[in-house]
Design a protein around this motif. Structure first.
Motif, short mmCIF file in Angstrom:
data_model
loop_
_atom_site.label_atom_id
_atom_site.label_comp_id
_atom_site.label_asym_id
_atom_site.label_seq_id
_atom_site.Cartn_x
_atom_site.Cartn_y
_atom_site.Cartn_z
N ALA A 183 0.85 -1.21 0.00
CA ALA A 183 0.00 0.00 0.00
C ALA A 183 0.87 1.25 0.00
O ALA A 183 1.94 1.27 0.62
N PRO A 184 0.47 2.30 -0.70
CA PRO A 184 1.28 3.52 -0.72
C PRO A 184 1.35 4.16 0.67
O PRO A 184 0.38 4.18 1.42
N ALA A 185 2.54 4.60 0.90
CA ALA A 185 2.74 5.22 2.22
C ALA A 185 2.03 6.56 2.29
O ALA A 185 1.98 7.32 1.33
N THR A 186 1.44 6.81 3.40
CA THR A 186 0.71 8.09 3.60
C THR A 186 1.49 8.97 4.57
O THR A 186 2.05 8.48 5.56
N THR A 187 1.50 10.22 4.22
CA THR A 187 2.21 11.17 5.10
C THR A 187 1.22 11.85 6.02
O THR A 187 0.17 12.33 5.57
N GLY A 188 1.49 11.87 7.27
CA GLY A 188 0.58 12.50 8.23
C GLY A 188 0.62 14.02 8.15
O GLY A 188 1.66 14.63 7.85
N THR A 189 -0.49 14.65 8.37
CA THR A 189 -0.56 16.12 8.37
C THR A 189 0.00 16.63 9.69
O THR A 189 -0.43 16.21 10.76
N PRO A 190 1.00 17.52 9.61
CA PRO A 190 1.58 18.02 10.86
C PRO A 190 0.57 18.82 11.67
O PRO A 190 -0.24 19.56 11.13
N ALA A 191 0.62 18.61 12.94
CA ALA A 191 -0.32 19.31 13.83
C ALA A 191 0.01 20.80 13.86
O ALA A 191 1.17 21.21 13.81
N ALA A 192 -1.04 21.57 13.91
CA ALA A 192 -0.85 23.03 13.98
C ALA A 192 -0.21 23.40 15.31
O ALA A 192 -0.57 22.84 16.36
N PRO A 193 0.76 24.30 15.28
CA PRO A 193 1.42 24.67 16.53
C PRO A 193 0.44 25.37 17.48
O PRO A 193 -0.41 26.14 17.06
N VAL A 194 0.60 25.03 18.70
CA VAL A 194 -0.27 25.62 19.73
C VAL A 194 0.30 26.99 20.12
O VAL A 194 1.46 27.11 20.49
N ARG A 195 -0.50 28.00 19.97
CA ARG A 195 -0.07 29.34 20.31
C ARG A 195 -0.22 29.58 21.81
O ARG A 195 -1.29 29.39 22.36
N ARG A 196 0.89 29.94 22.39
CA ARG A 196 0.86 30.23 23.83
C ARG A 196 0.69 31.73 24.02
O ARG A 196 1.21 32.54 23.27
N PRO A 197 -0.06 32.11 24.99
CA PRO A 197 -0.26 33.54 25.24
C PRO A 197 1.06 34.23 25.56
O PRO A 197 1.94 33.64 26.20
N SER A 198 1.23 35.44 25.08
CA SER A 198 2.46 36.18 25.32
C SER A 198 2.65 36.45 26.81
O SER A 198 1.74 36.90 27.49
N ALA A 199 3.88 36.15 27.27
CA ALA A 199 4.16 36.40 28.69
C ALA A 199 4.11 37.89 29.01
O ALA A 199 3.68 38.30 30.08
N ARG A 217 -1.35 42.69 31.91
CA ARG A 217 -2.64 42.54 32.60
C ARG A 217 -2.45 42.41 34.10
O ARG A 217 -3.25 42.94 34.89
N THR A 218 -1.40 41.70 34.50
CA THR A 218 -1.14 41.53 35.93
C THR A 218 -0.81 42.86 36.59
O THR A 218 -1.30 43.17 37.69
N VAL A 219 0.03 43.66 35.92
CA VAL A 219 0.40 44.97 36.47
C VAL A 219 -0.82 45.86 36.62
O VAL A 219 -1.02 46.52 37.65
N LEU A 220 -1.67 45.87 35.60
CA LEU A 220 -2.88 46.69 35.66
C LEU A 220 -3.82 46.22 36.77
O LEU A 220 -4.46 47.04 37.45
N ARG A 221 -3.90 44.90 36.95
CA ARG A 221 -4.80 44.37 37.97
C ARG A 221 -4.25 44.65 39.37
O ARG A 221 -5.00 45.04 40.27
N LEU A 222 -2.95 44.45 39.57
CA LEU A 222 -2.36 44.65 40.89
C LEU A 222 -2.41 46.10 41.32
O LEU A 222 -2.58 46.41 42.51
N HIS A 223 -2.25 47.00 40.36
CA HIS A 223 -2.16 48.42 40.69
C HIS A 223 -3.41 49.18 40.24
O HIS A 223 -3.34 50.36 39.90
#
Length: 341
Positions: free
Chosen positions: A3-19, A25-31
């Protein structure tokens, strides 16, 4: 047959929220309380300056016209409007020039000192935020707010002062120390220095109350030093008059004055007066004086003096920020590694 080999679709990168965004947001909340207090102060001062620029000045100007047209000893004019305008314009000027000290007190006590004292800062560093990024965000965000808010207050104060010069007889002159700074960028620069001083003292002392006191003291020292050095930051204009005058003449900020001698020397003004009087004429002859001189800054020097002084204060603020980053690096070492997934 295979059977012909199948190539898997790469998973979309998970975007992490910017530190950095999370830290903002933390500075605004604390102060949040300080943010509300600062916004309230800004609103009150803005309203006060707009009122002084409009209705209060119009009423005071009308009262001055009434007073100037008085022909009798007992004359009716709106004295209350004059007194109200004079008092509240002084309050507004003092309030604008005090903004840098409020910024320094808040930065030293709450923004940096308390967070380092209670350990809130180290908690942020353990949440994938490097100490350098923590310090950069905590300086950049307040700096933007302080610059914008103080600049608006200074511009409003300057517009109000300009309008008062031809309408209010007792309006402060541009040479008045508080008015000079409330009308120009030196107040904005000093507010940014107060923020930088608060960061440096907070990192150095790690105690909110001590950092508050020291940051305000440093800001006051820089403000006082700038005021003392300011007349010498730009070349002066010399006004020379003969001895028939009662003393040196000239307008603006006086830097030096006295007597000119026949040999080109300079002597202190003995405050005798005009040489039309015999005692003064004999005194000037004994001193070999040939005229009076005064070295001063006219109004045309206002903006050069402002920008040079503001540049020096901003340079000191940049030095304080650089010192704060170096001190932070020395205290905590390398940035913490990001937590593994």
């Amino acid at each position: 047959m295979t059977a012909p080999a199948t190539t898997g679709t790469p998973a979309a990168p998970v975007r992490r929220p910017s530190a950095s965004l999370g830290l903002v947001r933390t500075v605004l909340r604390l102060h949040r309380p300080a943010l509300y207090a600062g916004a309230g102060l800004f609103a009150v001062l803005t309203g006060l300056l707009l009122w002084l620029h409009g209705p209060a000045m119009d009423a005071a100007a009308t009262a001055w016209r009434q007073y100037d047209h008085c022909q009798e000893a007992a004359c009716a004019y709106d004295q209350d409007s004059l007194l109200v305008y004079k008092s509240f314009s002084q309050y507004a000027t003092i309030a604008v020039t005090c903004v840098p000290f409020l910024v320094a007190a808040w930065a030293g006590a709450s923004l940096f000192g308390r967070e380092l004292e209670t350990g809130t800062a180290r908690l942020s560093w353990s949440q994938s935020v490097s100490p350098a990024r923590w310090l950069a965000v905590k300086l950049a965000l307040p700096a933007a707010l302080v610059t914008a808010g103080t600049s608006v207050l200074v511009l409003l104060h300057q517009r109000t002062w300009r309008r008062s010069q031809t309408r209010i007889d007792t309006a402060k002159d541009w040479t008045d120390a508080l008015t000079f700074h409330a009308n120009g960028p030196t107040t904005v620069a000093l507010a940014l220095f107060g923020l930088a001083a608060g960061a440096l003292t907070g990192l150095a002392l790690r105690r909110s109350l001590a950092a508050l006191a020291l940051s305000v003291l440093c800001t006051a020292a820089v403000g006082l030093g700038t005021g003392l050095a300011l007349p010498h930051l730009w070349p002066t204009v010399r006004t020379v008059t003969d001895l028939h005058h009662n003393g040196p003449t000239g307008v603006g900020i006086t830097v030096d004055e006295g007597l000119l001698t026949s040999t080109g020397g300079h002597l202190a003004d003995p405050h005798c007066g005009s040489d039309l009087s015999t005692p003064c004429r004999e005194l000037y002859a004994k001193l070999r004086a040939v005229g009076f001189y005064r070295d001063s800054h006219p109004y045309s020097h206002y903006w050069p003096l402002q920008w040079v002084a503001a540049g020096i204060v901003l340079a000191l603020a940049a030095l304080a920020v650089l010192t704060a980053f170096r001190l932070l690096t020395r205290q905590v070492g390398a940035a913490p590694k990001e937590a593994r997934r």
